[in-house]
Design a protein around this motif. Structure first.
Motif, mmCIF file in Angstrom:
data_model
loop_
_atom_site.group_PDB
_atom_site.id
_atom_site.type_symbol
_atom_site.label_atom_id
_atom_site.label_comp_id
_atom_site.label_asym_id
_atom_site.label_seq_id
_atom_site.Cartn_x
_atom_site.Cartn_y
_atom_site.Cartn_z
ATOM 1 N N LEU A 66 0.623 -0.973 -0.075
ATOM 2 C CA LEU A 66 -0.076 -0.161 0.072
ATOM 3 C C LEU A 66 0.707 1.304 0.144
ATOM 4 O O LEU A 66 0.460 2.236 -0.084
ATOM 5 N N ALA A 67 2.255 1.224 0.916
ATOM 6 C CA ALA A 67 2.570 2.193 0.823
ATOM 7 C C ALA A 67 3.510 1.951 -0.595
ATOM 8 O O ALA A 67 3.776 3.748 -1.419
ATOM 9 N N LYS A 68 3.740 1.408 -1.634
ATOM 10 C CA LYS A 68 4.721 2.060 -2.427
ATOM 11 C C LYS A 68 3.485 2.237 -3.246
ATOM 12 O O LYS A 68 3.576 3.192 -4.372
ATOM 13 N N LEU A 69 2.261 1.482 -3.432
ATOM 14 C CA LEU A 69 1.004 2.147 -4.116
ATOM 15 C C LEU A 69 0.578 3.865 -3.883
ATOM 16 O O LEU A 69 0.692 4.680 -4.981
ATOM 17 N N THR A 70 0.977 4.464 -2.554
ATOM 18 C CA THR A 70 0.907 5.381 -2.326
ATOM 19 C C THR A 70 2.166 6.452 -2.968
ATOM 20 O O THR A 70 2.451 7.761 -3.663
ATOM 21 N N HIS A 71 3.313 5.885 -3.462
ATOM 22 C CA HIS A 71 3.860 6.862 -3.716
ATOM 23 C C HIS A 71 4.320 6.420 -5.089
ATOM 24 O O HIS A 71 4.387 8.045 -6.127
ATOM 25 N N PHE A 72 3.397 5.833 -6.038
ATOM 26 C CA PHE A 72 2.893 6.013 -7.182
ATOM 27 C C PHE A 72 1.988 6.838 -7.482
ATOM 28 O O PHE A 72 2.031 7.589 -8.544
ATOM 29 N N PHE A 73 0.447 7.262 -6.698
ATOM 30 C CA PHE A 73 -0.379 8.036 -6.855
ATOM 31 C C PHE A 73 -0.375 9.489 -6.425
ATOM 32 O O PHE A 73 -0.666 10.438 -7.172
ATOM 33 N N ALA A 74 1.040 9.538 -5.609
ATOM 34 C CA ALA A 74 0.837 10.557 -4.745
ATOM 35 C C ALA A 74 2.078 10.213 -3.748
ATOM 36 O O ALA A 74 3.189 10.576 -2.827
ATOM 37 N N PRO A 75 3.462 10.633 -5.365
ATOM 38 C CA PRO A 75 4.968 11.141 -4.530
ATOM 39 C C PRO A 75 6.099 11.857 -3.160
ATOM 40 O O PRO A 75 6.564 11.567 -2.114
ATOM 41 N N ASP A 76 4.594 12.862 -3.148
ATOM 42 C CA ASP A 76 5.298 13.483 -2.229
ATOM 43 C C ASP A 76 4.483 13.287 -1.000
ATOM 44 O O ASP A 76 4.646 13.818 0.282
ATOM 45 N N VAL A 77 3.395 12.237 -0.431
ATOM 46 C CA VAL A 77 3.560 11.813 0.792
ATOM 47 C C VAL A 77 3.960 11.382 0.984
ATOM 48 O O VAL A 77 4.352 11.128 2.038
ATOM 49 N N VAL A 78 4.528 9.879 0.782
ATOM 50 C CA VAL A 78 5.610 9.351 1.358
ATOM 51 C C VAL A 78 6.674 8.753 0.052
ATOM 52 O O VAL A 78 6.474 8.744 -1.128
ATOM 53 N N LYS A 79 7.925 9.027 0.141
ATOM 54 C CA LYS A 79 9.242 8.746 -0.550
ATOM 55 C C LYS A 79 9.304 6.900 0.187
ATOM 56 O O LYS A 79 9.068 6.596 1.022
ATOM 57 N N LYS A 80 9.779 6.695 -1.185
ATOM 58 C CA LYS A 80 10.804 5.091 -1.017
ATOM 59 C C LYS A 80 11.248 5.229 -0.248
ATOM 60 O O LYS A 80 11.203 4.154 0.724
ATOM 61 N N SER A 81 11.804 5.742 0.550
ATOM 62 C CA SER A 81 13.214 5.957 1.722
ATOM 63 C C SER A 81 12.255 5.714 3.175
ATOM 64 O O SER A 81 13.003 5.172 4.404
ATOM 65 N N LYS A 82 11.085 6.316 3.128
ATOM 66 C CA LYS A 82 10.161 6.321 3.861
ATOM 67 C C LYS A 82 9.529 4.951 4.759
ATOM 68 O O LYS A 82 8.773 4.912 5.417
ATOM 69 N N ILE A 83 9.175 3.795 3.769
ATOM 70 C CA ILE A 83 8.564 2.724 3.798
ATOM 71 C C ILE A 83 9.274 2.211 4.696
ATOM 72 O O ILE A 83 10.976 1.653 4.445
ATOM 73 N N TYR A 84 8.566 1.746 5.214
ATOM 74 C CA TYR A 84 9.058 0.992 6.744
ATOM 75 C C TYR A 84 9.005 -0.920 6.058
ATOM 76 O O TYR A 84 7.834 -1.340 5.693
#
Length: 1660
Positions: A66-84
């Motif tokens: 879900l976090a990776k999907l968020t980075h796909f449609f809203a990259p300013d919400v979560v960077k890949k480096s922030k995904i736990y």
């Protein structure tokens, strides 16, 4: 299976049940399809493969996809480096971690940011806890459709009927959905829902354009639907203009085009920007004229501007800047201002009507005014008008709506209270008139009389008192009458009780009880004198029953009179006695003339005769005996002249030799005592001539007697004296008693049982010097000594120390010095003397004790052999010694085993507590909790008794004997374990201390082990201090040694001391239900807001979230804090006083360690001030030891609470606040910064700190450990039982492993003892190798199942405890010179003791030089043989006990004393000479002083042996107490285990309960969101503007008691039911929580929701 779900021509007709099953299968299949659709869509978006559809649910729980999907449609919400955990390493290794929820929250934030309607949102727990994964899949489908509409993602595919799943997968999914009971979302309506949402936005824009509402327009245009268009706030007017040109219905494309056109109208936008800027300036400055001028702009032509309302416009539009102003907002502000002005004028008119009615007292007009809608909140009742007027007159001016509503409420309450009061007063009056006690009591229990202490048994007294009260009755007069009645009743009962005490005291003759009763205030008129008790008893015995106060007072007066008469009589008798003793004739005559002796004829010239006569009267003198003596004196005086004449005749006859005249004279009655024989006249003349002048009757009688003896009686007297001398020489007491019966010794008071004292005294007389007088004197002295010795014997037999000390105060024992601190030794030393005790025995015991005491203090003393010989028996072990040692070992084993069992049970209970907590939060399955419950055995996890060496194999025993040596060395050399502690990693230190150190020292269950543990603590302290550069490191660094000491003192002894210290203080805090100590400004602020809103039901308009500074800016908050600080000051001072005056209650162990730490710190940091060092000591004593028990007394067993009832939040806050202040006081930390609200306490802290410093100094000053524990270098060798530890096989192996791992770090050199011991032991054995053949490996070819069973058996066997008897591996002569000399020294003393028991002598050297007689040889052999037989008996019993129990120590260990053959006395003396020669070379004794050092050491041993016995008794009592405390704690754990069992059983039962399908009739209230927003209940709905609230509805339905179901529809979409528990709402309100979220997006005001529910469902 794509074609099996259609309605083809071959479909068979199915039964209803089969169709239902088919329908469920269809639902499961379609859901699996939706999972596959979601999987494929996400995979396309991310460009990576995902788990299969059946695994997708589990894969979503960690949120990574879900976090990776968020980075796909809203990259300013979560960077890949922030995904736990992006690579799932943590998830695959240990499962879910709470930080995985961060990933889920990123996704929820992302869908909110792009504008997906909130109706589709799942919650975090829906995903993380898999509570509702179908809703998550539903949201993913909606997100696909929504993003596709926005052009940000591909559209999800429809795969229903296109993919196949196995029947097993379908069945599993169907079963899972049935178990979850989740209603499947309508996936087919997702597109329509999204379209509805878009349509709503378009409709909103159309509405905004139609109403010319720019604000509403801009809210809609800022929706993410139009994210491709560049919407600018400053072009609002331009957009409005452009959109007015668009023909309805609007489309997204048309609106985007209009936005583009609006952005082109720069001139108009510029104009509006200037207008809004000027408007903002006018609003900020309050310039009404400028505002009116600006309102003339054509943009505001729709506004109805009224000049006189300009002040209201300024208020409604205040707070808006140029950026926030819109045309619609300004027009709306004008509209709202006009409405406010109109309402204000109407309100002023209503207030004027109320004021006029008050002024005129017009009740009718007042009621009419109050019924206006302005006062709708008031419950106006016409009949209460007068009460309203009264209440309103007290209200502050000017009147307001709220003050009027409050006054109406006060009036209603006053009216109701008055009517109720009148009714109750009427009931009281009726009850008094009728004498109806029951009715009276019922009326008096009304709350109107709450101030009265009504007691049912006093009803009749109340009626009597109330009848005397003035009419009409009032509450105060009734309360006063009740108080009078209570006092009358109490006085009467007290009178009866006291009269009863007097009667009982008279009947029993109990003077003390009578005097106590007579001192009661009832008898204030009586002159009660303490020393007249017996007279009062006699006087009261004659009083007729029943007794009264007056009759008792009269009897007391009578008793006083009798006492006065008696005392006068005693004074006169005393005067006579004193005159007799002093020979004061004048005083005697004066006294005898008193009226007391009126019967006596007193003649002044006969005083000397009276004295003579009175001296012969037996004591005590009485009136009659004195009168008789006076008569005798008169007669003597009368006959004296006759006597003188007779004496003259005797003198004349003697001088003239006239025998006839002499005989005639001697036959006169004056000489009646003389046995006058005429034939002996010549002898009388001879003897009389030898008598000194002047002659007296007695001398004449004596001379006659001498004359008679000269004639034959003289020989008998000589024979008697010779016989007495012979009896004394032969120590024949019986014969002496017979002789003393002879008339020759008639003056002697012979008491047969005292004959041994007569013999002792007469034996001191020189040969041939016995006379009748000397014999009588010896008898007298013997009687005195016997009486004194009897008192001593009684004290010894009773073992009464105080009685013995008192007895030894007798003058006979003035040369005997007994130290009060060692009276126990005296009692034990004299115990065997029995009835034969003599004063010489006492002197010997005193000498022995003083010698031992002087040796201990370094003073020189000399022990006498005679003293030693009397008490050598105290050195011998007896039956009781052995039995007590056995009992100690059994109790020690029980204590250690119980502690270990309870530790494991406590650990399992803690795990169970955590798992139940996770179960409650749905973070854990019930199966896991049930599995953990199975581990909680009723008697603990260890079970089984300790095993000894015999329970193991022969090979294992040899190995374990090596461990006996190893553990002995670890115990007695503290440096090894001290160094090992600091080799442990940080996380293992605590477990190492508990599992290894405390086990090796048996949890300090006796004095020796506690002494050795103290040595370990001090060694560890010295090591740790060496690693520190600053003194503060010991507190800041969480020192390991401090943790060790605190852990040790958290045991039973420490808890007992803490309980004594803290329980009385803590109980007062806990039991005070009105105490509220909260000094947090923010908490107090929130509590104040809650109170205001709960009382009014209206929002107070103040912010809910504030900073500390903002909270403190309110006077109400400051006032509440100051009140609390005042309370806190008083409580803190009480705590400080009690704690600092309780030094003696602190356990010795922590006081001793504090002293050593203070000394070590002074040496390590010499430049540090005394105060700073005491602060460090205080950190240990108060902060580490006491403070946790103050903060959480339930966690440290200080207070006992039931399992289902703990401390409340308020109680914990109170204790925490007190502990915080105490900690600051102990460390002298003043309050400032964030704690500045407590600054008024700083003066108290500084004063208390000085008390604490004094307390720390006293507490860290105590006696040394050797004296306290009575330990020295000989102590262990002389103990009857060897040290034993109880330890599991696994712990043995673990300890061995640790020592090998850190061997080089914990030893000094290669020749170190520990190196040798570890080398002998070899490598660490496996557990099964120690356990022996019964646990041997089954072999390589056996099945894995058998191996697993074997491993489980070995693991369980490793927990088995064994008892190891510790011994010194190097305790062998020749291996250690010091130990060898020590053994020779002890052996020498044993040999000397045996010799002294058989052969006396002047000193030890003289005895050795004197050849023993045959009698002495026989006596020695007899004593030693008896000792040998006793030792053999004990060894046999020990062997039998070992064979019949698990205590299987070797016989040599079980029998500490030798049982060899008895040697001859001469051989023993020869061996003693050899030993003395060796010891003399070592400087331990000298032949020059006759080996006095050996005797002195024996004297010390005798006293120490007694101390050891006393110490052992204390240990027995201590261990029994500890075991009882552990059993009590075990009961608590068992209750906790049963409590958890009941909880698990209830959970299992609920799983199998059938669901109740009956419908319940419920009350329902309905509101739309706009209405709730208007009431202040609903604050906001995230994602919706206030204009959209009308499309959201809420239904609140009453359910079970205290529960409410909330149903909501968002834009026509039904949401899940939410259950509200009213008690939880009240808890939130109590905790100061003002706002909570519902449905994840609706913010609700807690206070106003509670108010709404109260009003609609409870009628309050």
């Amino acid at each position: 299976m794509a074609s099996t779900w259609g309605d083809g021509p071959n479909r068979q007709h199915l039964s209803a049940q089969a169709m239902d099953e088919k329908r469920k299968e269809n639902v499961a299949y379609q859901y699996l399809c939706h999972l596959e659709e979601a999987r494929m869509w996400i995979s396309r978006c991310l460009g990576e493969e995902l788990p299969a559809a059946i695994e997708l649910e589990a894969a979503l729980t960690n949120g990574v996809i879900l976090a990776k999907l968020t980075h796909f449609f809203a990259p300013d919400v979560v960077k890949k480096s922030k995904i736990y955990d992006p690579d799932l390493e943590r998830f695959n290794a240990t499962g879910l971690h709470f930080k995985h929820t961060d990933n889920i929250n990123y996704w929820l934030t992302g869908i909110k940011k792009v504008g997906l309607p909130a109706v589709f949102y799942p919650t975090t727990t829906d995903i993380y806890d898999r509570k509702n994964i179908p809703k998550t899949i539903y949201c993913l489908h909606a997100l696909s459709v929504y993003l596709h509409r926005l052009g940000k993602a591909p559209l999800i595919q429809d795969l229903v009927g296109e993919v196949d799943f196995s029947q097993e997968d379908i069945n599993n999914m169907q079963r899972e959905l049935d178990e979850q009971g989740i209603q499947m979302p309508a996936f087919g309506k997702i597109a329509s829902h999204c379209d509805q949402y878009v349509e709503k936005i378009l409709e909103s824009i159309e509405s905004a354009v139609a109403s010319n509402d720019q604000g509403k327009l801009m809210v809609s245009l800022n929706d993410p639907i139009f994210s491709l268009a560049e919407v600018k706030q400053e072009h609002a007017a331009c957009y409005m203009s452009s959109l007015k040109k668009v023909e309805p219905p609007f489309t997204v494309e048309a609106i985007v085009q209009a936005i583009a056109e609006g952005n082109m109208s720069e001139d108009e936008a510029q104009h509006m920007q200037e207008v809004f800027s000027n408007l903002a300036t006018a609003l900020a400055s309050g310039d009404g004229a400028a505002l009116l001028e600006l309102m003339k702009d054509k943009a505001f032509e729709s506004a109805n501007v009224i000049e006189e309302n300009v002040d209201f416009y300024l208020k409604t539009l205040a707070g808006n800047d140029a950026a926030s102003l819109t045309v619609d907002l300004v027009v709306g502000g004008v509209r709202d201002g006009n409405h406010s002005a109109k309402e204000f004028k109407r309100m002023q008119a209503m207030l004027a009507d109320v004021t006029d009615a008050l002024a005129s007292g017009d009740e009718e007009k007042l009621i009419a005014a109050l019924k206006d809608s302005a006062f709708a909140a008031a419950d106006v009742q016409g009949e209460n008008a007068s009460y309203y007027i009264t209440a309103l007159k007290t209200a502050e001016s000017p009147l307001t709506v709220s003050s009027i509503v409050a006054s109406v409420a006060d009036g209603n309450q006053t009216a109701a209270a008055y009517r109720h009061l009148q009714a109750v007063l009427g009931d009281v009056t009726d009850a008094i008139a009728s004498g109806d006690e029951e009715k009276l009591m019922a009326a008096l229990k009304d709350s109107a009389f709450a101030a009265a202490d009504v007691q049912g048994e006093n009803a009749s007294y109340y009626i009597t008192a109330l009848k005397t009260a003035e009419s009409p009755l009032t509450v105060s007069s009734i309360v006063a009458a009740v108080a009078d009645g209570n006092q009358t009743a109490a006085t009467y009962r007290h009178l009866q009780a006291v009269l009863g005490d007097v009667t009982d005291a008279i009947a029993s003759g109990d003077k003390a009880k009578l005097m106590a009763a007579l001192k009661d205030s009832l008898f204030a008129d009586a002159d009660v004198q303490d020393n007249n008790g017996s007279y009062y008893v006699k006087a009261l015995s004659t009083v007729e029953a029943p007794l009264t106060v007056s009759s008792i007072v009269a009897a007391v007066a009578e008793g006083n009179g009798t006492a006065d008469v008696y005392r006068h009589l005693q004074a006169m008798l005393g005067g006579v006695t004193e005159a007799i003793e002093s020979g004061d004739e004048e005083k005697l005559i004066t006294t005898l003339k008193d009226s007391v002796f009126a019967a006596a004829t007193v003649q002044d010239n006969n005083a000397s005769y009276y004295i003579t006569a009175l001296k012969t009267v037996e004591a005590p003198l009485t009136v009659s005996s004195i009168v008789a003596a006076v008569a005798d004196g008169n007669q003597t005086a009368a006959t004296y002249r006759h006597l003188q004449a007779m004496l003259g005749d005797v003198t004349e006859a003697t001088e003239s030799g006239n025998e006839e005249k002499l005989v005639t004279t001697l036959k006169d009655s004056v000489f009646s005592a003389a046995d006058v024989l005429g034939e002996n006249a010549s002898y009388y003349i001879k003897t009389l001539k030898t008598v000194e002048s002047p002659l007296t009757v007695s001398s004449i009688v004596a001379a006659v007697a001498d004359g008679n003896r000269s004639a034959g009686v003289y020989n008998h007297l000589q024979d008697m004296l010779s016989a007495v001398a012979a009896a004394i020489a032969g120590l024949d007491g019986q014969k002496l008693l017979e002789l003393l019966k002879d008339s020759v010794f008639s003056a002697a008071n012979v008491i047969p049982e005292n004959v041994r004292f007569y013999v002792k005294n007469l034996k001191k007389a020189p040969a041939g010097s016995l006379t009748v007088n000397s014999i009588e004197e010896a008898v007298k002295d013997g009687n005195l000594e016997a009486e004194a010795i009897k008192v001593v014997i009684a004290a010894v037999n009773a073992k009464d120390k105080d009685q013995l000390l008192e007895a030894l105060k007798h003058p006979l024992f003035k040369d005997i010095s007994v130290r009060e601190d060692n009276v126990d030794f005296f009692l034990a030393a004299l115990e065997k003397t029995g009835e034969d005790l003599t004063i010489d025995d006492l002197r010997a015991a005193a000498q022995l004790d003083n010698i031992a005491a002087n040796m201990s203090s370094g003073k020189g003393s000399t022990a006498q052999i005679s003293s030693l010989q009397k008490f050598l028996h105290l050195l011998e072990a007896n039956e009781r010694d052995y039995e007590e040692e056995k009992e100690i070992q059994m109790l020690k084993q029980a204590v250690v085993s119980t502690i270990r069992q309870q530790q494991e049970l406590e650990e399992n209970l803690n795990i169970m507590d955590i798992k139940i907590g996770l179960l409650v939060k749905n973070r854990l399955d019930l199966d896991d909790v049930v599995h953990q419950q199975s581990k909680l055995k009723k008697k603990g996890a260890l079970g089984g008794p300790s095993k000894g060496l015999k329970s193991l194999s022969k090979e294992s025993r040899a190995k374990l004997e090596g461990y006996q040596h190893l553990f002995y060395s670890l115990q007695t050399n503290p440096n090894y374990l001290a160094r090992l502690i600091f080799q442990m990693p940080g996380g293992r230190t605590t477990r190492f201390i508990e599992n290894v150190i405390f086990t090796l020292f048996n949890y300090a269950s006796n004095q020796r082990e506690e002494f050795l543990l103290m040595n370990l603590f001090t060694s560890a302290l010295e090591l740790e201090l060496k690693t520190m550069d600053n003194i503060e490191d010991i507190t800041k660094g969480n020192a390991t040694v401090i943790k060790m000491v605190i852990t040790f003192n958290r045991g039973a002894r420490g808890v007992s001391s803490l309980k004594e210290l803290i329980l009385p203080l803590v109980e007062r805090i806990i039991n005070d239900n009105d105490l509220r100590i909260n000094v947090n400004p923010v908490d107090i602020y929130k509590s104040w807001i809650n109170q205001k809103e709960s009382e009014t039901g209206e929002s107070c308009g103040m912010p809910y979230e504030v900073s500390t500074e903002q909270a403190l800016s309110h006077p109400e908050v400051q006032e509440r804090i100051m009140k609390t600080v005042g309370v806190l000051r008083g409580i803190t001072e009480g705590f400080v006083t009690n704690l600092t005056e309780s030094v003696t209650k602190i356990p010795y162990g922590i006081r001793y360690f504090s002293m050593r730490m203070r000394q070590a710190l002074s040496e390590q940091f010499p430049g540090t001030s005394k105060e700073d060092i005491l602060k460090i000591v205080g950190n240990l004593l108060y902060y580490r030891f006491m403070n946790p028990a103050v903060v959480a007394p339930d966690a440290f067993d200080i207070v006992e609470l039931s399992l289902d009832k703990g401390l409340t939040v308020e109680q914990r806050r109170n204790l925490g606040s007190i502990a915080k202040v105490l900690h600051h006081a102990s460390a002298n930390k003043l309050f400032d910064g964030e704690n500045s609200a407590l600054a008024p306490l700083n003066a108290v802290i500084e004063q208390a700190h000085q008390k604490f410093l004094t307390f720390f100094q006293k507490a860290s000053t105590t006696e040394d450990a050797e004296s306290h524990y009575n330990q020295d270098k000989y102590a262990e060798v002389t103990q009857l039982a060897k040290p034993v530890v109880y330890i599991s096989v696994k712990e043995i192996c673990n300890t061995h492993k640790l020592l090998l791992e850190h061997e080089d770090s914990i030893t000094d050199n290669e020749g170190d003892t520990l190196h040798r011991l570890l080398k002998d032991l070899g490598p660490v054995p496996d557990i099964h190798e120690i356990l022996g053949n019964a646990y041997a490996h089954p072999g390589p070819s056996v099945p894995q199942e058998v191996v697993q069973q074997w491993e489980e058996r070995v693991a369980e066997g490793g927990k088995s405890e064994i008892s190891l008897t510790l011994k010194n591996a190097f305790d062998v002569t020749g291996q250690d010179d010091k130990e060898s000399i020590l053994n020779i020294f002890l052996q020498t003393k044993r040999m000397a003791a045996g010799i002294l028991q058989a052969q006396p002598g002047e000193n030890l050297k003289a005895i050795l030089d004197t050849k023993p007689t045959e009698e002495q040889e026989a006596k020695y052999t007899k004593i030693q043989e008896a000792k040998r037989q006793f030792e053999l008996k004990q060894a046999t019993q020990e062997a039998d006990r070992s064979d019949s129990s698990t205590d299987t120590r070797p016989k040599a260990e079980a029998s500490p004393l030798p049982v060899s053959k008895v040697l001859a006395l001469k051989d023993v003396k020869e061996g003693l000479r050899c030993n003395l020669a060796i010891l003399e070379k070592e400087g331990l004794c000298k032949a020059a002083d006759n080996y006095q050092d050996i005797l002195n050491s024996m004297a010390k041993d005798i006293r120490n042996q007694h101390r050891h016995r006393q110490q052992r008794k204390k240990e027995l009592e201590g261990m029994k107490h500890t075991l009882a405390a552990l059993e009590e704690k075990g009961k608590y754990y068992e209750d906790q285990r049963e409590y958890y069992q009941l909880y698990v059983d209830a959970c299992l039962s609920n799983l199998t309960k059938p669901k109740n399908k009956k419908s319940v009739v419920r009350k329902t209230v309905k509101y739309n969101a706009a209405k709730l927003h208007e009431k202040g209940v609903l604050l906001e709905i995230e994602g919706l503007s206030s204009g959209q609230f009308k499309g959201v509805s809420f239904e609140i339905e009453s359910g079970d008691t205290g529960k409410f179901n909330v149903y909501a529809k968002f834009m026509g979409v039904s949401m899940e039911k939410v259950e509200l528990v009213f008690e939880e709402l009240l808890q939130l309100q109590y905790e100061g929580v003002s706002v909570f979220k519902m449905y994840g997006c609706a913010k609700i005001n807690v206070n106003l929701l509670v108010f709404l529910i109260n009003k609609k469902f409870y009628g309050t």
